[in-house]
Write a protein that holds these residues in place. Structure first.
Motif, PDB file in Angstrom:
ATOM      1  N   ALA A  70       0.820  -1.210   0.000  1.00 15.99           N
ATOM      2  CA  ALA A  70       0.000   0.000   0.000  1.00 15.99           C
ATOM      3  C   ALA A  70       0.854   1.260   0.000  1.00 15.99           C
ATOM      4  O   ALA A  70       0.471   2.282  -0.585  1.00 15.99           O
ATOM      5  CB  ALA A  70      -0.934  -0.005   1.210  1.00 15.99           C
ATOM      6  N   ALA A  71       2.008   1.213   0.649  1.00 12.89           N
ATOM      7  CA  ALA A  71       2.865   2.401   0.756  1.00 12.89           C
ATOM      8  C   ALA A  71       3.642   2.678  -0.524  1.00 12.89           C
ATOM      9  O   ALA A  71       3.978   3.829  -0.811  1.00 12.89           O
ATOM     10  CB  ALA A  71       3.836   2.230   1.921  1.00 12.89           C
ATOM     11  N   ALA A  72       3.927   1.635  -1.290  1.00 10.90           N
ATOM     12  CA  ALA A  72       4.740   1.802  -2.504  1.00 10.90           C
ATOM     13  C   ALA A  72       3.968   2.558  -3.578  1.00 10.90           C
ATOM     14  O   ALA A  72       2.748   2.447  -3.694  1.00 10.90           O
ATOM     15  CB  ALA A  72       5.170   0.440  -3.030  1.00 10.90           C
ATOM     16  N   ASP A  73       4.701   3.322  -4.373  1.00  7.72           N
ATOM     17  CA  ASP A  73       4.088   4.021  -5.500  1.00  7.72           C
ATOM     18  C   ASP A  73       3.675   3.027  -6.579  1.00  7.72           C
ATOM     19  O   ASP A  73       2.699   3.258  -7.296  1.00  7.72           O
ATOM     20  CB  ASP A  73       5.064   5.044  -6.064  1.00  7.72           C
ATOM     21  CG  ASP A  73       5.277   6.197  -5.102  1.00  7.72           C
ATOM     22  OD1 ASP A  73       4.696   7.266  -5.321  1.00  7.72           O
ATOM     23  OD2 ASP A  73       6.004   6.017  -4.112  1.00  7.72           O
ATOM     24  N   SER A  74       4.442   1.951  -6.709  1.00 10.48           N
ATOM     25  CA  SER A  74       4.069   0.895  -7.652  1.00 10.48           C
ATOM     26  C   SER A  74       4.716  -0.415  -7.234  1.00 10.48           C
ATOM     27  O   SER A  74       5.776  -0.418  -6.604  1.00 10.48           O
ATOM     28  CB  SER A  74       4.474   1.253  -9.084  1.00 10.48           C
ATOM     29  OG  SER A  74       5.875   1.348  -9.202  1.00 10.48           O
ATOM     30  N   VAL A  75       4.049  -1.490  -7.574  1.00 14.93           N
ATOM     31  CA  VAL A  75       4.568  -2.837  -7.346  1.00 14.93           C
ATOM     32  C   VAL A  75       4.652  -3.526  -8.698  1.00 14.93           C
ATOM     33  O   VAL A  75       3.642  -3.667  -9.392  1.00 14.93           O
ATOM     34  CB  VAL A  75       3.678  -3.649  -6.385  1.00 14.93           C
ATOM     35  CG1 VAL A  75       4.224  -5.066  -6.216  1.00 14.93           C
ATOM     36  CG2 VAL A  75       3.568  -2.951  -5.026  1.00 14.93           C
ATOM     37  N   GLU A  76       5.856  -3.913  -9.059  1.00 17.32           N
ATOM     38  CA  GLU A  76       6.089  -4.568 -10.348  1.00 17.32           C
ATOM     39  C   GLU A  76       6.323  -6.052 -10.097  1.00 17.32           C
ATOM     40  O   GLU A  76       7.269  -6.433  -9.398  1.00 17.32           O
ATOM     41  CB  GLU A  76       7.327  -3.960 -11.020  1.00 17.32           C
ATOM     42  CG  GLU A  76       7.329  -2.446 -11.075  1.00 17.32           C
ATOM     43  CD  GLU A  76       7.011  -1.931 -12.469  1.00 17.32           C
ATOM     44  OE1 GLU A  76       7.056  -2.739 -13.421  1.00 17.32           O
ATOM     45  OE2 GLU A  76       6.730  -0.728 -12.594  1.00 17.32           O
ATOM     46  N   VAL A  77       5.465  -6.897 -10.638  1.00 18.55           N
ATOM     47  CA  VAL A  77       5.567  -8.340 -10.456  1.00 18.55           C
ATOM     48  C   VAL A  77       5.865  -8.969 -11.810  1.00 18.55           C
ATOM     49  O   VAL A  77       5.142  -8.736 -12.786  1.00 18.55           O
ATOM     50  CB  VAL A  77       4.271  -8.919  -9.863  1.00 18.55           C
ATOM     51  CG1 VAL A  77       4.365 -10.436  -9.753  1.00 18.55           C
ATOM     52  CG2 VAL A  77       3.988  -8.307  -8.490  1.00 18.55           C
ATOM     53  N   LEU A  78       6.932  -9.753 -11.858  1.00 11.23           N
ATOM     54  CA  LEU A  78       7.341 -10.380 -13.105  1.00 11.23           C
ATOM     55  C   LEU A  78       7.514 -11.875 -12.906  1.00 11.23           C
ATOM     56  O   LEU A  78       8.106 -12.319 -11.906  1.00 11.23           O
ATOM     57  CB  LEU A  78       8.660  -9.779 -13.608  1.00 11.23           C
ATOM     58  CG  LEU A  78       8.684  -8.270 -13.838  1.00 11.23           C
ATOM     59  CD1 LEU A  78       9.267  -7.564 -12.614  1.00 11.23           C
ATOM     60  CD2 LEU A  78       9.490  -7.912 -15.068  1.00 11.23           C
ATOM     61  N   PHE A  79       7.000 -12.654 -13.851  1.00  8.11           N
ATOM     62  CA  PHE A  79       7.128 -14.109 -13.815  1.00  8.11           C
ATOM     63  C   PHE A  79       7.753 -14.598 -15.116  1.00  8.11           C
ATOM     64  O   PHE A  79       7.546 -14.008 -16.179  1.00  8.11           O
ATOM     65  CB  PHE A  79       5.761 -14.779 -13.661  1.00  8.11           C
ATOM     66  CG  PHE A  79       5.015 -14.418 -12.413  1.00  8.11           C
ATOM     67  CD1 PHE A  79       5.436 -14.885 -11.171  1.00  8.11           C
ATOM     68  CD2 PHE A  79       3.885 -13.621 -12.475  1.00  8.11           C
ATOM     69  CE1 PHE A  79       4.739 -14.560 -10.019  1.00  8.11           C
ATOM     70  CE2 PHE A  79       3.178 -13.296 -11.325  1.00  8.11           C
ATOM     71  CZ  PHE A  79       3.604 -13.763 -10.096  1.00  8.11           C
ATOM     72  N   SER A  80       8.498 -15.680 -15.017  1.00  4.82           N
ATOM     73  CA  SER A  80       8.958 -16.365 -16.228  1.00  4.82           C
ATOM     74  C   SER A  80       8.732 -17.853 -16.053  1.00  4.82           C
ATOM     75  O   SER A  80       8.685 -18.370 -14.932  1.00  4.82           O
ATOM     76  CB  SER A  80      10.442 -16.080 -16.506  1.00  4.82           C
ATOM     77  OG  SER A  80      11.262 -16.642 -15.503  1.00  4.82           O
ATOM     78  N   SER A  81       8.574 -18.535 -17.159  1.00  4.57           N
ATOM     79  CA  SER A  81       8.412 -19.990 -17.157  1.00  4.57           C
ATOM     80  C   SER A  81       9.721 -20.628 -17.609  1.00  4.57           C
ATOM     81  O   SER A  81      10.560 -19.974 -18.223  1.00  4.57           O
ATOM     82  CB  SER A  81       7.275 -20.394 -18.099  1.00  4.57           C
ATOM     83  OG  SER A  81       7.534 -19.926 -19.418  1.00  4.57           O
ATOM     84  N   LEU A  82       9.879 -21.893 -17.297  1.00  2.00           N
ATOM     85  CA  LEU A  82      11.113 -22.568 -17.690  1.00  2.00           C
ATOM     86  C   LEU A  82      11.171 -22.813 -19.187  1.00  2.00           C
ATOM     87  O   LEU A  82      12.250 -22.829 -19.787  1.00  2.00           O
ATOM     88  CB  LEU A  82      11.259 -23.891 -16.936  1.00  2.00           C
ATOM     89  CG  LEU A  82      11.518 -23.783 -15.425  1.00  2.00           C
ATOM     90  CD1 LEU A  82      11.771 -25.167 -14.838  1.00  2.00           C
ATOM     91  CD2 LEU A  82      12.681 -22.856 -15.134  1.00  2.00           C
ATOM     92  N   VAL A  83       9.998 -23.011 -19.781  1.00  2.00           N
ATOM     93  CA  VAL A  83       9.961 -23.292 -21.218  1.00  2.00           C
ATOM     94  C   VAL A  83       8.918 -22.398 -21.882  1.00  2.00           C
ATOM     95  O   VAL A  83       7.944 -21.982 -21.252  1.00  2.00           O
ATOM     96  CB  VAL A  83       9.627 -24.781 -21.511  1.00  2.00           C
ATOM     97  CG1 VAL A  83      10.777 -25.670 -21.075  1.00  2.00           C
ATOM     98  CG2 VAL A  83       8.340 -25.192 -20.800  1.00  2.00           C
TER      99      VAL A  83
END
Length: 323
Positions: free
Chosen positions: A81-94
């Protein structure tokens, strides 16, 4: 009778005179007080901007519990809530249909857990390049600020937290019980208020993490850094043959003129390990001891940056120093 009326007239005139004197006295006092008063203007402290970057490659089968715990931690400790933005990144193995389906499920989970409490941005990357997508995003945040015309002071007040799915592949059994995750997260993530305050109080501090290396990166790769510092680093490269590059990257200062990279050093880093008591670790001291909870990785890094093999017995997994 005339004497009585004259007496009353004199008393009335005296009363009027007294009222006038009192009125002028009060008026003078009011003017003097206003002109002499010290006007206190509340000046707000310069605003700190916080961006959270969370990245993880997804295990083909068991990934939901770890991702859920790490994202819920951001909510519970108030950082989301305090952060100006939350960046979430995912990658797959294949990069295939199964991988893309997995990424879609992970993105949906992130939006479910964070969508109502944070300014959220979710990105997915099919295929495995270790921590490249997350590190690249942290670097780009600083570059984007520069392109927007942010001043040096604004970039110094922009703090970036980078952390990742520690234990996604290395933890046997319950991933959420991994030792590193349980040790590092409470200090580097949940302790965010104190860390932000340390940055505000110490203009010489550019980065903070659990354990600072002599080269200037932080072991475990959970760290905070100023955007003004991140933009001075080497633009992240894809190193599929060397996954530890992404941990060392935080210590790679880049000379754009020569294209050369050199160690940033630890002078501007804060080690948050409880046993360190807020000091920068000094590996040059033979008498220096590290709290038993401060785990040191032992390895001989490429580029000849660090050679701890002899000092810690050459144990591949590292060892604990001190007691």
């Amino acid at each position: 009778m005339a004497f009585t009326l004259g007496r009353r007239l004199v008393l009335s005139l005296l009363l009027v005179l007294v009222v006038l004197v009192l009125s002028f006295s009060l008026l003078f006092l009011a003017v003097w007080t206003t002109s002499s008063a010290v006007v206190v203007v509340a000046v707000a402290a310069p605003r700190v901007r916080i961006t959270v970057v969370y990245y993880t490659a997804l295990h083909p089968v068991k990934w939901r519990d770890l991702v859920a715990v790490q994202l819920q931690t951001l909510v519970k400790c108030g950082l989301a809530a305090a952060a100006d933005s939350v960046e979430v990144l995912f990658s797959s193995l294949v990069d295939d249909d199964a991988g893309r389906k997995q990424l879609a499920e992970a993105a949906q989970l992130a939006k479910l857990l964070l969508g109502d409490v944070a300014t959220l941005r979710v990105a997915t990357h099919p295929g495995n390049h270790y921590e490249y997508p997350g590190i690249r995003r942290a670097f780009d945040l600083a570059a984007e600020g520069e392109l927007r015309g942010e001043s040096e002071d604004e970039q110094r007040r922009h703090l970036v937290l980078y952390h990742h799915g520690k234990g996604m592949f290395s933890t046997k059994g319950d991933q959420t019980k991994g030792g590193a995750l349980l040790t590092v997260t409470p200090v580097v993530v949940e302790g965010w208020r104190g860390i932000v305050q340390r940055f505000a109080n110490d203009s010489a501090m550019n980065k903070a993490g659990y354990i600072t290396s002599p080269a200037g990166f932080h072991w475990y790769n959970f760290w905070w850094a100023r955007a003004s510092y991140l933009r001075l680093l080497e633009p992240p490269q894809v190193h599929d043959e060397d996954r530890f590059y992404y941990e060392r990257w935080l210590g790679y200062l880049y000379n754009a003129t020569t294209g050369q990279v050199h160690d940033a050093g630890a002078a501007d880093s804060l080690s948050l390990c409880p046993g360190n008591r807020g000091r920068v670790l000094n590996y040059a001291s033979a008498n220096h001891k590290i709290n038993k909870h401060c785990y040191i990785c032992c390895s001989v890094w490429k580029r000849g940056l660090l050679q701890f093999g002899k000092s810690c017995g050459g144990t591949p997994r590292g060892r604990r120093f001190g007691s």
